[in-house]
Scaffold this motif. Sequence first.
Motif, PDB file in Angstrom:
ATOM      1  N   LYS A  56     -39.399  95.557   2.962  1.00 15.49           N
ATOM      2  CA  LYS A  56     -38.908  94.342   3.627  1.00 15.49           C
ATOM      3  C   LYS A  56     -38.241  93.403   2.627  1.00 15.49           C
ATOM      4  CE  LYS A  56     -39.036  92.724   7.263  1.00 15.49           C
ATOM      5  NZ  LYS A  56     -37.937  92.580   8.254  1.00 15.49           N
ATOM      6  N   CYS A  57     -38.878  93.205   1.478  1.00 12.56           N
ATOM      7  CA  CYS A  57     -38.281  92.307   0.468  1.00 12.56           C
ATOM      8  C   CYS A  57     -36.911  92.841   0.042  1.00 12.56           C
ATOM      9  CB  CYS A  57     -39.179  92.188  -0.761  1.00 12.56           C
ATOM     10  SG  CYS A  57     -40.779  91.416  -0.477  1.00 12.56           S
ATOM     11  N   ARG A  58     -36.833  94.147  -0.203  1.00 12.24           N
ATOM     12  CA  ARG A  58     -35.569  94.725  -0.690  1.00 12.24           C
ATOM     13  C   ARG A  58     -34.493  94.707   0.382  1.00 12.24           C
ATOM     14  NH1 ARG A  58     -35.737  97.950  -5.391  1.00 12.24           N
ATOM     15  NH2 ARG A  58     -34.474  99.580  -4.467  1.00 12.24           N
ATOM     16  N   SER A  59     -34.888  94.938   1.624  1.00 16.14           N
ATOM     17  CA  SER A  59     -33.878  94.970   2.695  1.00 16.14           C
ATOM     18  C   SER A  59     -33.334  93.579   2.993  1.00 16.14           C
ATOM     19  CB  SER A  59     -34.459  95.596   3.961  1.00 16.14           C
ATOM     20  OG  SER A  59     -35.377  94.702   4.554  1.00 16.14           O
ATOM     21  N   THR A  60     -34.022  92.546   2.492  1.00 15.96           N
ATOM     22  CA  THR A  60     -33.525  91.182   2.692  1.00 15.96           C
ATOM     23  C   THR A  60     -32.929  90.620   1.398  1.00 15.96           C
ATOM     24  OG1 THR A  60     -35.816  90.397   2.372  1.00 15.96           O
ATOM     25  CG2 THR A  60     -35.042  90.624   4.631  1.00 15.96           C
ATOM     26  N   GLY A  61     -32.614  91.497   0.433  1.00 10.88           N
ATOM     27  CA  GLY A  61     -31.880  91.072  -0.760  1.00 10.88           C
ATOM     28  C   GLY A  61     -32.731  90.686  -1.943  1.00 10.88           C
ATOM     29  N   GLY A  62     -34.053  90.876  -1.864  1.00 18.15           N
ATOM     30  CA  GLY A  62     -34.916  90.507  -2.990  1.00 18.15           C
ATOM     31  C   GLY A  62     -35.817  91.652  -3.384  1.00 18.15           C
ATOM     32  N   ASP A  63     -36.998  91.316  -3.810  1.00 20.12           N
ATOM     33  CA  ASP A  63     -38.004  92.329  -4.146  1.00 20.12           C
ATOM     34  C   ASP A  63     -39.361  91.633  -4.085  1.00 20.12           C
ATOM     35  OD1 ASP A  63     -39.210  94.713  -4.925  1.00 20.12           O
ATOM     36  OD2 ASP A  63     -37.754  95.091  -6.517  1.00 20.12           O
ATOM     37  N   LEU A  64     -40.425  92.415  -4.144  1.00 20.72           N
ATOM     38  CA  LEU A  64     -41.740  91.791  -4.247  1.00 20.72           C
ATOM     39  C   LEU A  64     -41.770  90.924  -5.509  1.00 20.72           C
ATOM     40  CD1 LEU A  64     -44.162  94.682  -3.217  1.00 20.72           C
ATOM     41  CD2 LEU A  64     -43.941  92.459  -2.088  1.00 20.72           C
ATOM     42  N   ALA A  65     -42.468  89.816  -5.450  1.00 13.05           N
ATOM     43  CA  ALA A  65     -42.478  88.860  -6.560  1.00 13.05           C
ATOM     44  C   ALA A  65     -43.130  89.465  -7.801  1.00 13.05           C
ATOM     45  CB  ALA A  65     -43.226  87.596  -6.144  1.00 13.05           C
ATOM     46  N   VAL A  66     -42.554  89.173  -8.958  1.00 14.91           N
ATOM     47  CA  VAL A  66     -43.148  89.561 -10.234  1.00 14.91           C
ATOM     48  C   VAL A  66     -43.631  88.296 -10.939  1.00 14.91           C
ATOM     49  CG1 VAL A  66     -41.740  91.631 -10.434  1.00 14.91           C
ATOM     50  CG2 VAL A  66     -40.934  89.500 -11.471  1.00 14.91           C
ATOM     51  N   ILE A  67     -44.649  88.454 -11.777  1.00 15.74           N
ATOM     52  CA  ILE A  67     -45.249  87.302 -12.466  1.00 15.74           C
ATOM     53  C   ILE A  67     -45.241  87.569 -13.957  1.00 15.74           C
ATOM     54  CG2 ILE A  67     -47.341  85.930 -12.746  1.00 15.74           C
ATOM     55  CD1 ILE A  67     -48.107  86.692  -9.860  1.00 15.74           C
ATOM     56  N   HIS A  68     -44.423  86.815 -14.674  1.00 12.26           N
ATOM     57  CA  HIS A  68     -44.327  87.022 -16.127  1.00 12.26           C
ATOM     58  C   HIS A  68     -44.755  85.804 -16.927  1.00 12.26           C
ATOM     59  CE1 HIS A  68     -42.592  90.736 -15.117  1.00 12.26           C
ATOM     60  NE2 HIS A  68     -41.353  90.364 -15.007  1.00 12.26           N
ATOM     61  N   ASN A  69     -45.083  84.722 -16.250  1.00  7.44           N
ATOM     62  CA  ASN A  69     -45.488  83.519 -16.983  1.00  7.44           C
ATOM     63  C   ASN A  69     -46.244  82.589 -16.028  1.00  7.44           C
ATOM     64  OD1 ASN A  69     -43.526  81.915 -15.494  1.00  7.44           O
ATOM     65  ND2 ASN A  69     -41.962  82.882 -16.783  1.00  7.44           N
ATOM     66  N   ALA A  70     -46.760  81.497 -16.587  1.00  5.46           N
ATOM     67  CA  ALA A  70     -47.604  80.595 -15.800  1.00  5.46           C
ATOM     68  C   ALA A  70     -46.826  79.936 -14.665  1.00  5.46           C
ATOM     69  CB  ALA A  70     -48.211  79.539 -16.717  1.00  5.46           C
ATOM     70  N   GLU A  71     -45.540  79.683 -14.888  1.00  4.40           N
ATOM     71  CA  GLU A  71     -44.749  79.038 -13.820  1.00  4.40           C
ATOM     72  C   GLU A  71     -44.597  79.983 -12.621  1.00  4.40           C
ATOM     73  OE1 GLU A  71     -40.638  79.058 -13.895  1.00  4.40           O
ATOM     74  OE2 GLU A  71     -40.482  77.585 -12.294  1.00  4.40           O
ATOM     75  N   ASN A  72     -44.229  81.253 -12.904  1.00  8.46           N
ATOM     76  CA  ASN A  72     -44.148  82.241 -11.816  1.00  8.46           C
ATOM     77  C   ASN A  72     -45.488  82.314 -11.094  1.00  8.46           C
ATOM     78  OD1 ASN A  72     -42.474  84.822 -13.831  1.00  8.46           O
ATOM     79  ND2 ASN A  72     -41.614  82.989 -12.923  1.00  8.46           N
ATOM     80  N   GLU A  73     -46.548  82.373 -11.878  1.00  9.44           N
ATOM     81  CA  GLU A  73     -47.888  82.566 -11.323  1.00  9.44           C
ATOM     82  C   GLU A  73     -48.256  81.439 -10.361  1.00  9.44           C
ATOM     83  OE1 GLU A  73     -51.029  84.177 -13.464  1.00  9.44           O
ATOM     84  OE2 GLU A  73     -52.010  84.053 -11.523  1.00  9.44           O
ATOM     85  N   GLU A  74     -48.015  80.216 -10.799  1.00 12.41           N
ATOM     86  CA  GLU A  74     -48.373  79.065  -9.980  1.00 12.41           C
ATOM     87  C   GLU A  74     -47.591  79.058  -8.664  1.00 12.41           C
ATOM     88  OE1 GLU A  74     -50.762  77.089  -9.985  1.00 12.41           O
ATOM     89  OE2 GLU A  74     -49.958  76.005  -8.259  1.00 12.41           O
ATOM     90  N   ARG A  75     -46.306  79.368  -8.767  1.00  9.51           N
ATOM     91  CA  ARG A  75     -45.476  79.329  -7.556  1.00  9.51           C
ATOM     92  C   ARG A  75     -45.830  80.459  -6.594  1.00  9.51           C
ATOM     93  NH1 ARG A  75     -39.390  78.864  -9.119  1.00  9.51           N
ATOM     94  NH2 ARG A  75     -39.177  78.486  -6.886  1.00  9.51           N
ATOM     95  N   VAL A  76     -46.107  81.636  -7.135  1.00 10.62           N
ATOM     96  CA  VAL A  76     -46.464  82.765  -6.267  1.00 10.62           C
ATOM     97  C   VAL A  76     -47.819  82.509  -5.613  1.00 10.62           C
ATOM     98  CG1 VAL A  76     -47.050  85.225  -6.237  1.00 10.62           C
ATOM     99  CG2 VAL A  76     -45.063  84.423  -7.531  1.00 10.62           C
ATOM    100  N   ARG A  77     -48.771  81.982  -6.374  1.00 13.37           N
ATOM    101  CA  ARG A  77     -50.087  81.700  -5.801  1.00 13.37           C
ATOM    102  C   ARG A  77     -49.990  80.618  -4.726  1.00 13.37           C
ATOM    103  NH1 ARG A  77     -52.766  79.499  -9.738  1.00 13.37           N
ATOM    104  NH2 ARG A  77     -53.087  81.437 -10.828  1.00 13.37           N
ATOM    105  N   ALA A  78     -49.155  79.618  -4.995  1.00 16.45           N
ATOM    106  CA  ALA A  78     -48.980  78.552  -3.996  1.00 16.45           C
ATOM    107  C   ALA A  78     -48.363  79.128  -2.719  1.00 16.45           C
ATOM    108  CB  ALA A  78     -48.105  77.440  -4.561  1.00 16.45           C
ATOM    109  N   ALA A  79     -47.372  80.016  -2.877  1.00 15.54           N
ATOM    110  CA  ALA A  79     -46.756  80.635  -1.703  1.00 15.54           C
ATOM    111  C   ALA A  79     -47.802  81.429  -0.933  1.00 15.54           C
ATOM    112  CB  ALA A  79     -45.599  81.542  -2.124  1.00 15.54           C
TER     113      ALA A  79
END
Length: 171
Positions: free
Chosen positions: A47-70
């Motif tokens: 689903k993520c790929r068919s809509t132009g993205g991908d499943l979220a990746v987490i490489h740092n604290a900023e990514n982590e916080e935003r993904v967890r909040a989502a």
Amino acid sequence: QWSNVLCSATAPSVCEVSSRAPTVAAPSHKEYWLSGYPASWDDARAKCRSTGGDLAVIHNAENEERVRAACGSWERDNLCWVGLRTAPMSRTFRWVDGVDVAAYSNWRDGEPNNSASDGGAEECGAVLPASFGGGWNDAACSVEFLFVCEYDTDVSTAPTSVEETQLIKRV
Ligand code: 2F8
Ligand code: CA
């Protein structure tokens, strides 16, 4: 001293080049969407790929916080699939962009434990929302969780319609 001249005049020029890497990481150009329904890891990624993205990746604290909040931003509070899976024939977890999880990780204590309740393997990675204490868990890829997709805002691939995509934008 300075002088104003025609912009079309030819003249030598002086360029400025930074001699050091920036000390503050550039802000990420990512947009995160939470799914409005649970799915297996494979269906979530499709689903993520068919809509132009991908499943979220987490490489740092900023990514982590935003993904967890989502992940924790909807009433169906639960674990959320992210783009983390074991490499073939291995227990090494890798992000869908190829990065080894060892570069930055936040497994919960005791995870990844490869311990599905039916005795099967746990080869896919999920985040827990803050209400579950945060951190990551490995789970059987066939389990249906909500999922977080990411889109690169530089190329504006993010979906625009909730009805069309069944994704719910939160962060
Ligand atoms: O206690 C940790 C354990 O909790 C669940 O199993 C009972 C998780 N399973 C799912 O989320 C499907 C395990 O992966 C986790 O290790
Ligand atoms: Ca586990």
